[in-house]
Scaffold this motif. Sequence first.
Motif, PDB file in Angstrom:
ATOM      1  N   LEU A  92      59.811   6.079  26.228  1.00  0.00           N
ATOM      2  CA  LEU A  92      60.580   7.400  26.502  1.00  0.00           C
ATOM      3  C   LEU A  92      61.997   7.264  26.771  1.00  0.00           C
ATOM      4  N   ALA A  93      62.677   6.473  27.572  1.00  0.00           N
ATOM      5  CA  ALA A  93      63.854   6.253  27.831  1.00  0.00           C
ATOM      6  C   ALA A  93      64.914   5.800  26.687  1.00  0.00           C
ATOM      7  N   PHE A  97      68.333   7.845  22.574  1.00  0.00           N
ATOM      8  CA  PHE A  97      68.875   7.991  21.124  1.00  0.00           C
ATOM      9  C   PHE A  97      68.975   9.331  20.585  1.00  0.00           C
ATOM     10  N   LEU A  98      68.217  10.146  21.054  1.00  0.00           N
ATOM     11  CA  LEU A  98      68.251  11.659  20.739  1.00  0.00           C
ATOM     12  C   LEU A  98      69.500  12.321  21.433  1.00  0.00           C
ATOM     13  N   ALA A  99      69.849  11.726  22.606  1.00  0.00           N
ATOM     14  CA  ALA A  99      70.816  12.532  23.241  1.00  0.00           C
ATOM     15  C   ALA A  99      72.328  11.747  22.905  1.00  0.00           C
ATOM     16  N   THR A 100      72.350  10.748  22.312  1.00  0.00           N
ATOM     17  CA  THR A 100      73.577   9.928  21.871  1.00  0.00           C
ATOM     18  C   THR A 100      73.832  10.015  20.307  1.00  0.00           C
ATOM     19  N   SER A 101      72.844  10.044  19.523  1.00  0.00           N
ATOM     20  CA  SER A 101      72.919   9.974  18.263  1.00  0.00           C
ATOM     21  C   SER A 101      73.912  11.288  17.618  1.00  0.00           C
ATOM     22  N   GLY A 102      73.251  12.257  17.978  1.00  0.00           N
ATOM     23  CA  GLY A 102      73.722  13.607  17.650  1.00  0.00           C
ATOM     24  C   GLY A 102      75.385  13.646  18.186  1.00  0.00           C
ATOM     25  N   SER A 111      81.090  -7.208  29.638  1.00  0.00           N
ATOM     26  CA  SER A 111      80.723  -6.341  30.871  1.00  0.00           C
ATOM     27  C   SER A 111      79.301  -6.591  31.172  1.00  0.00           C
ATOM     28  N   PHE A 112      79.065  -6.878  32.605  1.00  0.00           N
ATOM     29  CA  PHE A 112      77.567  -6.807  32.808  1.00  0.00           C
ATOM     30  C   PHE A 112      76.912  -5.644  32.771  1.00  0.00           C
ATOM     31  N   LEU A 113      77.550  -4.586  32.550  1.00  0.00           N
ATOM     32  CA  LEU A 113      76.830  -3.374  32.507  1.00  0.00           C
ATOM     33  C   LEU A 113      76.324  -3.160  31.079  1.00  0.00           C
ATOM     34  N   THR A 114      76.965  -3.583  30.130  1.00  0.00           N
ATOM     35  CA  THR A 114      76.441  -3.270  28.726  1.00  0.00           C
ATOM     36  C   THR A 114      75.397  -4.284  28.343  1.00  0.00           C
ATOM     37  N   LEU A 115      75.302  -5.439  29.352  1.00  0.00           N
ATOM     38  CA  LEU A 115      74.184  -6.356  28.989  1.00  0.00           C
ATOM     39  C   LEU A 115      72.925  -5.558  29.102  1.00  0.00           C
ATOM     40  N   PHE A 116      73.048  -4.427  30.001  1.00  0.00           N
ATOM     41  CA  PHE A 116      71.796  -3.965  30.054  1.00  0.00           C
ATOM     42  C   PHE A 116      71.703  -2.501  29.253  1.00  0.00           C
ATOM     43  N   SER A 117      73.027  -1.968  29.177  1.00  0.00           N
ATOM     44  CA  SER A 117      73.013  -0.368  28.834  1.00  0.00           C
ATOM     45  C   SER A 117      72.924  -0.589  27.090  1.00  0.00           C
ATOM     46  N   SER A 118      73.284  -1.794  26.438  1.00  0.00           N
ATOM     47  CA  SER A 118      73.274  -1.852  25.232  1.00  0.00           C
ATOM     48  C   SER A 118      71.458  -1.769  24.722  1.00  0.00           C
ATOM     49  N   GLN A 119      70.610  -2.203  25.644  1.00  0.00           N
ATOM     50  CA  GLN A 119      69.200  -2.546  25.353  1.00  0.00           C
ATOM     51  C   GLN A 119      68.601  -0.991  24.960  1.00  0.00           C
ATOM     52  N   GLY A 176      61.072   0.728  14.530  1.00  0.00           N
ATOM     53  CA  GLY A 176      60.592  -0.561  14.518  1.00  0.00           C
ATOM     54  C   GLY A 176      60.572  -1.323  15.856  1.00  0.00           C
ATOM     55  N   ASN A 177      61.583  -1.088  16.884  1.00  0.00           N
ATOM     56  CA  ASN A 177      61.691  -1.772  18.085  1.00  0.00           C
ATOM     57  C   ASN A 177      60.294  -1.082  19.053  1.00  0.00           C
ATOM     58  N   MET A 178      60.389   0.323  18.993  1.00  0.00           N
ATOM     59  CA  MET A 178      59.439   0.783  19.723  1.00  0.00           C
ATOM     60  C   MET A 178      57.938   0.603  19.371  1.00  0.00           C
TER      61      MET A 178
END
Length: 260
Positions: free
Chosen positions: A24-25, A30-35, A148-156, A167-169
């Motif tokens: 869900l996350a 994806f829906l919130a940012t791609s647009g 950035s340590f933040l982007t190690l996780f946020s990029s996921q 494909g990933n989901m």
Amino acid sequence: MLILPMEQTFSIRRPPIVTFFLLLANVIVFLATSGSDEETLFAAAKAYEGQQILEAELPLYQAYLKSQSTEAGDLSTLDSVDELGDEDRFYLAIQLLTDREYAEYLERNADWFTFEQIDALERKQRIVETYIDRLVYLRFGFIPADFSFLTLFSSQFLHGDMIHLIGNMIILVLIGLTVEQLLGSLNFLLFYLLSGAIGSAAYGLMHLGSPVVLVGASGAISGLMGMYVAAYGKRPIRFFYWIGVYFNYVRLPALLTVSY
């Protein structure tokens, strides 16, 4: 041809809440940012076109492609941007605004630019600062050159397009249902996030100083696949396969999972 692991260990007593939370996350992000990123890119390309920068910048981009031993295609034979259609101009503008390796090339070679080109690039830089720097995938994707340590996780939780996400989901659900049962929900979440961070860090080590952005849950999912194989080893599990119009199930060693 499609082959997917379908071994089921789902238990209603221990529902895989973390797997569905992660699904869900990822979808919500994806829906919130791609647009918003698409709107920002459209506005940036429109501003770029309005500034009439392309005529001065095209020779620089052609030189960059040649320096990279990259096939420039139709761009290599262009004498004027007037030869490009509106759609080609739009996508080329986005490429010029977002290609970070090209931006580094411009910085390294600024001493041989003409005054007209320098003026055009200064106007382009103002567009980059106004629009491109706001793009979510650039702010929260993992960039080896800007660790950035933040982007190690946020990029996921970011994905390039719908196909990348789907494909990933699919693999997350098929593998996650089993691995969460094996590890427990909290351990599963920690393992997932840590696997993704290690995957990003490994990419960074292999591409030290690279400005190319990494996004996606592939690192985390690769960790889940490794755990899946470690749990089942050579034990035969059920795989779903689909060839053309025919589909069925077959039992094969779990090690086949690592081929994904």
